[in-house]
Scaffold this motif. Structure first.
Motif, PDB file in Angstrom:
ATOM      1  N   PHE A  63       0.811  -1.215   0.000  1.00  0.00           N
ATOM      2  CA  PHE A  63       0.000   0.000   0.000  1.00  0.00           C
ATOM      3  C   PHE A  63       0.848   1.270   0.000  1.00  0.00           C
ATOM      4  CE2 PHE A  63       0.356  -1.959   4.200  1.00  0.00           C
ATOM      5  CZ  PHE A  63       1.153  -1.029   4.846  1.00  0.00           C
ATOM      6  N   HIS A  64       2.157   1.152   0.283  1.00  0.00           N
ATOM      7  CA  HIS A  64       2.989   2.349   0.366  1.00  0.00           C
ATOM      8  C   HIS A  64       3.190   2.941  -1.022  1.00  0.00           C
ATOM      9  CE1 HIS A  64       6.434   5.000   1.077  1.00  0.00           C
ATOM     10  NE2 HIS A  64       6.096   4.974   2.350  1.00  0.00           N
ATOM     11  N   TRP A  65       2.869   4.217  -1.174  1.00  0.00           N
ATOM     12  CA  TRP A  65       2.935   4.866  -2.470  1.00  0.00           C
ATOM     13  C   TRP A  65       4.376   5.040  -2.964  1.00  0.00           C
ATOM     14  CZ3 TRP A  65      -0.307   9.257   0.005  1.00  0.00           C
ATOM     15  CH2 TRP A  65      -1.667   8.910  -0.001  1.00  0.00           C
ATOM     16  N   THR A  66       4.552   4.932  -4.252  1.00  0.00           N
ATOM     17  CA  THR A  66       5.753   5.444  -4.889  1.00  0.00           C
ATOM     18  C   THR A  66       5.505   6.921  -5.186  1.00  0.00           C
ATOM     19  OG1 THR A  66       4.976   4.974  -7.135  1.00  0.00           O
ATOM     20  CG2 THR A  66       6.198   3.211  -5.992  1.00  0.00           C
ATOM     21  N   PRO A  67       6.553   7.702  -5.427  1.00  0.00           N
ATOM     22  CA  PRO A  67       6.343   9.110  -5.799  1.00  0.00           C
ATOM     23  C   PRO A  67       5.444   9.268  -7.017  1.00  0.00           C
ATOM     24  CG  PRO A  67       8.619   8.739  -5.186  1.00  0.00           C
ATOM     25  CD  PRO A  67       7.974   7.381  -5.232  1.00  0.00           C
ATOM     26  N   LYS A  68       5.607   8.396  -8.003  1.00  0.00           N
ATOM     27  CA  LYS A  68       4.788   8.468  -9.210  1.00  0.00           C
ATOM     28  C   LYS A  68       3.312   8.241  -8.882  1.00  0.00           C
ATOM     29  CE  LYS A  68       4.069   5.849 -13.546  1.00  0.00           C
ATOM     30  NZ  LYS A  68       3.831   6.938 -14.492  1.00  0.00           N
ATOM     31  N   GLU A  69       3.032   7.289  -8.004  1.00  0.00           N
ATOM     32  CA  GLU A  69       1.642   6.981  -7.664  1.00  0.00           C
ATOM     33  C   GLU A  69       0.949   8.153  -6.985  1.00  0.00           C
ATOM     34  OE1 GLU A  69       1.722   2.115  -7.053  1.00  0.00           O
ATOM     35  OE2 GLU A  69       2.334   3.419  -5.394  1.00  0.00           O
ATOM     36  N   ILE A  70       1.597   8.763  -5.995  1.00  0.00           N
ATOM     37  CA  ILE A  70       0.929   9.855  -5.287  1.00  0.00           C
ATOM     38  C   ILE A  70       0.853  11.097  -6.170  1.00  0.00           C
ATOM     39  CG2 ILE A  70       3.082  10.481  -4.106  1.00  0.00           C
ATOM     40  CD1 ILE A  70      -0.596  11.105  -3.004  1.00  0.00           C
ATOM     41  N   PHE A  71       1.842  11.311  -7.044  1.00  0.00           N
ATOM     42  CA  PHE A  71       1.784  12.476  -7.926  1.00  0.00           C
ATOM     43  C   PHE A  71       0.628  12.335  -8.912  1.00  0.00           C
ATOM     44  CE2 PHE A  71       2.739  15.133 -11.551  1.00  0.00           C
ATOM     45  CZ  PHE A  71       3.168  16.310 -10.962  1.00  0.00           C
ATOM     46  N   GLU A  72       0.513  11.190  -9.576  1.00  0.00           N
ATOM     47  CA  GLU A  72      -0.559  11.008 -10.563  1.00  0.00           C
ATOM     48  C   GLU A  72      -1.927  10.933  -9.901  1.00  0.00           C
ATOM     49  OE1 GLU A  72       1.843   8.921 -14.256  1.00  0.00           O
ATOM     50  OE2 GLU A  72       0.631   7.638 -12.937  1.00  0.00           O
ATOM     51  N   MET A  73      -1.981  10.466  -8.649  1.00  0.00           N
ATOM     52  CA  MET A  73      -3.234  10.479  -7.911  1.00  0.00           C
ATOM     53  C   MET A  73      -3.679  11.919  -7.637  1.00  0.00           C
ATOM     54  SD  MET A  73      -3.954   8.641  -4.231  1.00  0.00           S
ATOM     55  CE  MET A  73      -2.958   7.230  -4.773  1.00  0.00           C
ATOM     56  N   SER A  74      -2.702  12.774  -7.393  1.00  0.00           N
ATOM     57  CA  SER A  74      -2.994  14.170  -7.067  1.00  0.00           C
ATOM     58  C   SER A  74      -3.241  15.014  -8.305  1.00  0.00           C
ATOM     59  CB  SER A  74      -1.832  14.767  -6.268  1.00  0.00           C
ATOM     60  OG  SER A  74      -1.568  13.996  -5.112  1.00  0.00           O
ATOM     61  N   SER A 156      -0.341  -3.483   9.410  1.00  0.00           N
ATOM     62  CA  SER A 156       0.807  -4.136   8.797  1.00  0.00           C
ATOM     63  C   SER A 156       1.136  -5.399   9.574  1.00  0.00           C
ATOM     64  CB  SER A 156       2.019  -3.193   8.796  1.00  0.00           C
ATOM     65  OG  SER A 156       3.201  -3.883   8.494  1.00  0.00           O
ATOM     66  N   GLU A 157       1.191  -6.521   8.871  1.00  0.00           N
ATOM     67  CA  GLU A 157       1.535  -7.788   9.522  1.00  0.00           C
ATOM     68  C   GLU A 157       2.940  -7.727  10.108  1.00  0.00           C
ATOM     69  OE1 GLU A 157       1.984 -12.517   8.334  1.00  0.00           O
ATOM     70  OE2 GLU A 157       0.785 -11.186   7.076  1.00  0.00           O
ATOM     71  N   LYS A 158       3.825  -7.013   9.435  1.00  0.00           N
ATOM     72  CA  LYS A 158       5.210  -6.936   9.869  1.00  0.00           C
ATOM     73  C   LYS A 158       5.441  -5.866  10.939  1.00  0.00           C
ATOM     74  CE  LYS A 158       8.236  -7.213   6.571  1.00  0.00           C
ATOM     75  NZ  LYS A 158       9.151  -6.860   5.456  1.00  0.00           N
ATOM     76  N   PHE A 159       4.751  -4.698  10.790  1.00  0.00           N
ATOM     77  CA  PHE A 159       5.050  -3.563  11.654  1.00  0.00           C
ATOM     78  C   PHE A 159       3.872  -3.097  12.518  1.00  0.00           C
ATOM     79  CE2 PHE A 159       7.943  -3.153   7.993  1.00  0.00           C
ATOM     80  CZ  PHE A 159       9.144  -3.269   8.677  1.00  0.00           C
ATOM     81  N   THR A 160       2.777  -3.846  12.535  1.00  0.00           N
ATOM     82  CA  THR A 160       1.577  -3.524  13.311  1.00  0.00           C
ATOM     83  C   THR A 160       0.832  -2.351  12.703  1.00  0.00           C
ATOM     84  OG1 THR A 160       2.683  -4.295  15.320  1.00  0.00           O
ATOM     85  CG2 THR A 160       0.602  -3.100  15.594  1.00  0.00           C
ATOM     86  N   TYR A 161       1.482  -1.168  12.710  1.00  0.00           N
ATOM     87  CA  TYR A 161       0.884   0.024  12.114  1.00  0.00           C
ATOM     88  C   TYR A 161       1.817   0.564  11.044  1.00  0.00           C
ATOM     89  CZ  TYR A 161      -1.563  -0.141  16.619  1.00  0.00           C
ATOM     90  OH  TYR A 161      -2.269  -0.549  17.717  1.00  0.00           O
TER      91      TYR A 161
END
Length: 294
Positions: A63-74, A156-161
């Protein structure tokens, strides 16, 4: 500003942050507490196509965005190549007075620390918005991921949050610091600080990343010594195994939030004891520094 110069844009962003810290009325611990929240900053730049951002999908979560993903989403009407983007990350170290006050505490946050956590983060939000708006006036589109209405916390299964964008991971990619035992980011100004970032459609020379190990600045991981943050944690949330986020959150929600409202008169929370009174409070620690921290 030379609109086609990445180096010029980098200098322009640095100047904008400095002007904000020095002159903005938003840089306060509260309107009725006329003291600056922050007096200094660090800044770093990472390429939008840095492989680390794709790696975070495995390390943090898909679920963690790449820069490209958040830029094109915006900016849904624009399609960009990741290499056209730059992630700008900054560190806002807490003031010496804020750190000194919190260093003396053993259970609850000092008033300045609680104010820096709540109103200082409002300062940081204002800085994010200021940078986005200032760049827009120069014809450079940018988004601060933490201001996006799409940003959200995730399990997050690995990091809880976790979340869809991590300021600490952006800062790590931009060469600003590495992670400590308590999960805080240790920078050249220490880990008692706040972080911010934005993604801009502009190529800016990336900051050198002087490490390859994500724990490079933590003495516990590199030398098997220190662990001072373990004793500083009033919730028992730290151990040699790392950071128990559930215990940490319970302490903040159940104890510090009511304390801050009753004692200081505003709705808030905070702790930060593991970020103060430790060798990495205000810089990158060396083994010899431990003698100064009993």
């Amino acid at each position: 500003m030379a609109a086609d110069s990445g180096d010029e844009t980098g200098r322009f962003i640095k100047k904008t942050i400095k002007d904000f810290i020095d002159n903005s009325p938003f840089n306060r611990l509260h309107p009725d507490f006329r003291e600056r929240a922050f007096e200094d900053f660090l800044i770093g730049f990472a390429r939008g196509d840095d492989p680390l951002f794709e790696a975070y999908k495995d390390y943090v979560g898909p679920f963690h965005w790449t820069p490209k993903e958040i830029f094109e989403m915006s900016f849904p009407d624009e399609t960009v190549e990741a290499g056209e983007l730059t992630v700008v990350s900054w560190v806002l170290p807490h003031t010496s007075r804020t750190k000194s006050d919190n260093r003396k505490e053993t259970l609850f946050p000092a008033e300045r620390w609680a104010r820096a956590r709540i109103f200082g983060e409002e300062t940081n939000r204002s800085l994010r918005a200021c940078l986005v708006e200032t760049l827009a006036r120069e014809g450079i589109k940018a988004v601060a991921p933490m201001l996006s209405p799409a940003w959200e916390r995730k399990s997050s299964e690995k990091f809880t949050y976790a979340s869809t964008w991590s300021e600490r991971h952006a800062a790590y990619a931009a060469g600003l610091g590495t992670f400590g035992l308590c999960d805080g980011l240790i920078t050249t100004k220490g880990k008692a600080m706040r972080l911010g970032s934005l993604v801009a459609r502009k190529k800016i020379e990336p900051t050198e990343r002087p490490y390859t190990d994500h724990h490079a600045y933590c003495l516990f991981f590199t030398h098997g010594i220190c662990g001072k943050c373990i004793a500083r944690c009033p919730a028992g949330a730290l151990s040699g195994s790392g950071h128990n986020k559930i215990k940490c959150l319970e302490h903040i929600r159940n104890l510090t939030a009511p304390y801050v409202e009753e004692r200081f008169g505003f709705k808030g929370y905070g702790c930060g004891l593991c970020q103060t009174g430790v060798p990495c409070e205000s810089g990158i620690p060396l083994p010899g520094d431990l003698k100064d921290w009993k």
